[in-house]
Design a protein around this motif. Structure first.
Motif, PDB file in Angstrom:
ATOM      1  N   VAL A 114       8.278   4.650  -8.524  1.00 45.42           N
ATOM      2  CA  VAL A 114       8.289   3.813  -7.322  1.00 45.42           C
ATOM      3  C   VAL A 114       7.597   2.497  -7.655  1.00 45.42           C
ATOM      4  CG1 VAL A 114       7.693   3.638  -4.873  1.00 45.42           C
ATOM      5  CG2 VAL A 114       8.123   5.894  -5.886  1.00 45.42           C
ATOM      6  N   GLY A 115       8.255   1.396  -7.399  1.00 45.53           N
ATOM      7  CA  GLY A 115       7.672   0.095  -7.700  1.00 45.53           C
ATOM      8  C   GLY A 115       8.058  -0.945  -6.672  1.00 45.53           C
ATOM      9  N   ALA A 116       7.285  -2.016  -6.627  1.00 43.55           N
ATOM     10  CA  ALA A 116       7.557  -3.121  -5.717  1.00 43.55           C
ATOM     11  C   ALA A 116       7.804  -4.395  -6.506  1.00 43.55           C
ATOM     12  CB  ALA A 116       6.388  -3.332  -4.757  1.00 43.55           C
ATOM     13  N   ILE A 117       8.736  -5.194  -6.031  1.00 40.42           N
ATOM     14  CA  ILE A 117       8.960  -6.530  -6.560  1.00 40.42           C
ATOM     15  C   ILE A 117       8.432  -7.510  -5.525  1.00 40.42           C
ATOM     16  CG2 ILE A 117      11.359  -6.492  -5.682  1.00 40.42           C
ATOM     17  CD1 ILE A 117      10.216  -8.389  -8.814  1.00 40.42           C
ATOM     18  N   SER A 118       7.510  -8.367  -5.940  1.00 41.60           N
ATOM     19  CA  SER A 118       6.818  -9.259  -5.011  1.00 41.60           C
ATOM     20  C   SER A 118       7.061 -10.712  -5.401  1.00 41.60           C
ATOM     21  CB  SER A 118       5.312  -8.956  -5.018  1.00 41.60           C
ATOM     22  OG  SER A 118       5.040  -7.647  -4.568  1.00 41.60           O
ATOM     23  N   PRO A 119       8.202 -11.268  -4.988  1.00 38.97           N
ATOM     24  CA  PRO A 119       8.485 -12.652  -5.353  1.00 38.97           C
ATOM     25  C   PRO A 119       7.808 -13.641  -4.422  1.00 38.97           C
ATOM     26  CG  PRO A 119      10.339 -11.727  -4.172  1.00 38.97           C
ATOM     27  CD  PRO A 119       9.320 -10.626  -4.299  1.00 38.97           C
ATOM     28  N   GLY A 120       7.583 -14.835  -4.951  1.00 44.12           N
ATOM     29  CA  GLY A 120       7.230 -15.952  -4.103  1.00 44.12           C
ATOM     30  C   GLY A 120       8.458 -16.382  -3.317  1.00 44.12           C
TER      31      GLY A 120
ATOM     32  N   CYS B 114       0.834  -1.204   0.000  1.00 44.52           N
ATOM     33  CA  CYS B 114       0.000   0.000   0.000  1.00 44.52           C
ATOM     34  C   CYS B 114       0.866   1.250   0.000  1.00 44.52           C
ATOM     35  CB  CYS B 114      -0.933  -0.024   1.207  1.00 44.52           C
ATOM     36  SG  CYS B 114      -1.957   1.452   1.382  1.00 44.52           S
ATOM     37  N   PHE B 115       1.940   1.229   0.783  1.00 46.92           N
ATOM     38  CA  PHE B 115       2.857   2.370   0.847  1.00 46.92           C
ATOM     39  C   PHE B 115       3.461   2.666  -0.526  1.00 46.92           C
ATOM     40  CE2 PHE B 115       7.367   3.625   1.350  1.00 46.92           C
ATOM     41  CZ  PHE B 115       7.170   4.909   1.845  1.00 46.92           C
ATOM     42  N   VAL B 116       3.884   1.628  -1.232  1.00 47.23           N
ATOM     43  CA  VAL B 116       4.469   1.810  -2.565  1.00 47.23           C
ATOM     44  C   VAL B 116       3.456   2.442  -3.506  1.00 47.23           C
ATOM     45  CG1 VAL B 116       5.253   0.555  -4.611  1.00 47.23           C
ATOM     46  CG2 VAL B 116       6.220   0.018  -2.373  1.00 47.23           C
ATOM     47  N   GLN B 117       2.252   1.922  -3.516  1.00 45.62           N
ATOM     48  CA  GLN B 117       1.253   2.402  -4.460  1.00 45.62           C
ATOM     49  C   GLN B 117       0.823   3.842  -4.171  1.00 45.62           C
ATOM     50  OE1 GLN B 117      -1.895  -0.389  -5.386  1.00 45.62           O
ATOM     51  NE2 GLN B 117      -0.607  -2.128  -4.865  1.00 45.62           N
TER      52      GLN B 117
END
Length: 245
Positions: free
Chosen positions: A181-187, A165-168
């Motif tokens: 600003v972006g997030a990488i969301s790996p498994g 949420c902070f990133v978005q």
């Protein structure tokens, strides 16, 4: 003879949690792309040894980000070492799995502080420098857990939901300044963080090929950072094909 592309030539990056895992792989990818990289980690010995191995473009910065004064010093010390900051990868984090009723409350505080508060403070501190320069990239390491209520890690998953949420929301505040600003969301990634997984879950993941290598995450980070400036990759969710939620 064809030369290797250098998409980050002339740029300076800083990566937290850089002595191992995703942070190390990210730093190595940025270095390979021509950036000078400040590697930030609390493990000074591991950091120094790694930077000696990586060469003079890799600059060690030993900080305990859970110490408020050291956390505040991140940007000034990066600027002392490198003079500018173009790319910031907020990667440092902790993992806490298991049943909530079994969790140590001090461990909860420590994990939430590093995974959420420190990330927010670090990003807050680097933004004025990037706003003044009218350009910059911020990548935050999130998790697949930010997108699915994983029952074996309620505290960790909650920290990643918060940071997603902070990133978005932050992206929407600062894109007008030329900052992405972006997030990488790996498994699940093969790092020390998954050592706390339930033994049967970890054994199953290894047996079925349901784990990601840190270098694979770094490749996606490179993809995010090398898009044309008019494009922001806000959030990438990546998981092994065999991983079954």
């Amino acid at each position: 003879m064809t030369q290797t592309p250098q998409p980050f030539a002339g740029q300076v990056a800083a990566v937290t949690g850089a002595a191992s895992g995703i942070g190390r792989a990210s730093a190595e990818a940025l270095l390979a792309g021509g950036a000078r990289v400040v590697l930030v980690d609390r493990n000074a010995q591991a950091l120094t040894a790694l930077c000696e191995q990586l060469g003079e473009a890799a600059m060690p910065l030993a900080l305990d980000l859970l110490d408020a004064a050291q956390c505040r010093s991140l940007l000034p010390r990066v600027l002392e070492l490198a003079g500018r900051l173009d790319i910031f990868h907020a990667n440092a984090g902790l993992y806490l799995g298991g049943d909530l009723v079994d969790a140590d409350t001090d461990a909860i505080d420590r994990m939430l502080n590093l995974n959420v508060n420190v990330v927010m403070k670090n990003v807050r501190d680097v933004l004025p420098h990037m706003i003044e320069r009218g350009c910059g990239d911020i990548i935050v390491t999130s998790s697949l857990a930010a997108h699915y209520p994983t029952p074996w890690e309620p505290v960790y998953a909650s920290s990643k939901w918060a940071i997603d949420c902070f990133v978005q929301t932050t992206r929407r505040q600062v894109f007008k300044h030329g900052i992405r600003v972006g997030a990488i969301s790996p498994g699940p990634v093969v790092t020390a963080l998954i050592a706390d997984w339930p033994a049967e879950k970890l054994a199953e993941a290894r047996a079925t090929g349901s784990l990601i290598e840190p270098t694979e995450v770094a490749e996606v980070i490179t993809f995010m950072l090398t898009r044309p400036r008019g494009m922001t990759i806000r959030d990438v969710v990546m998981l092994p094909t065999n991983f079954d939620l």
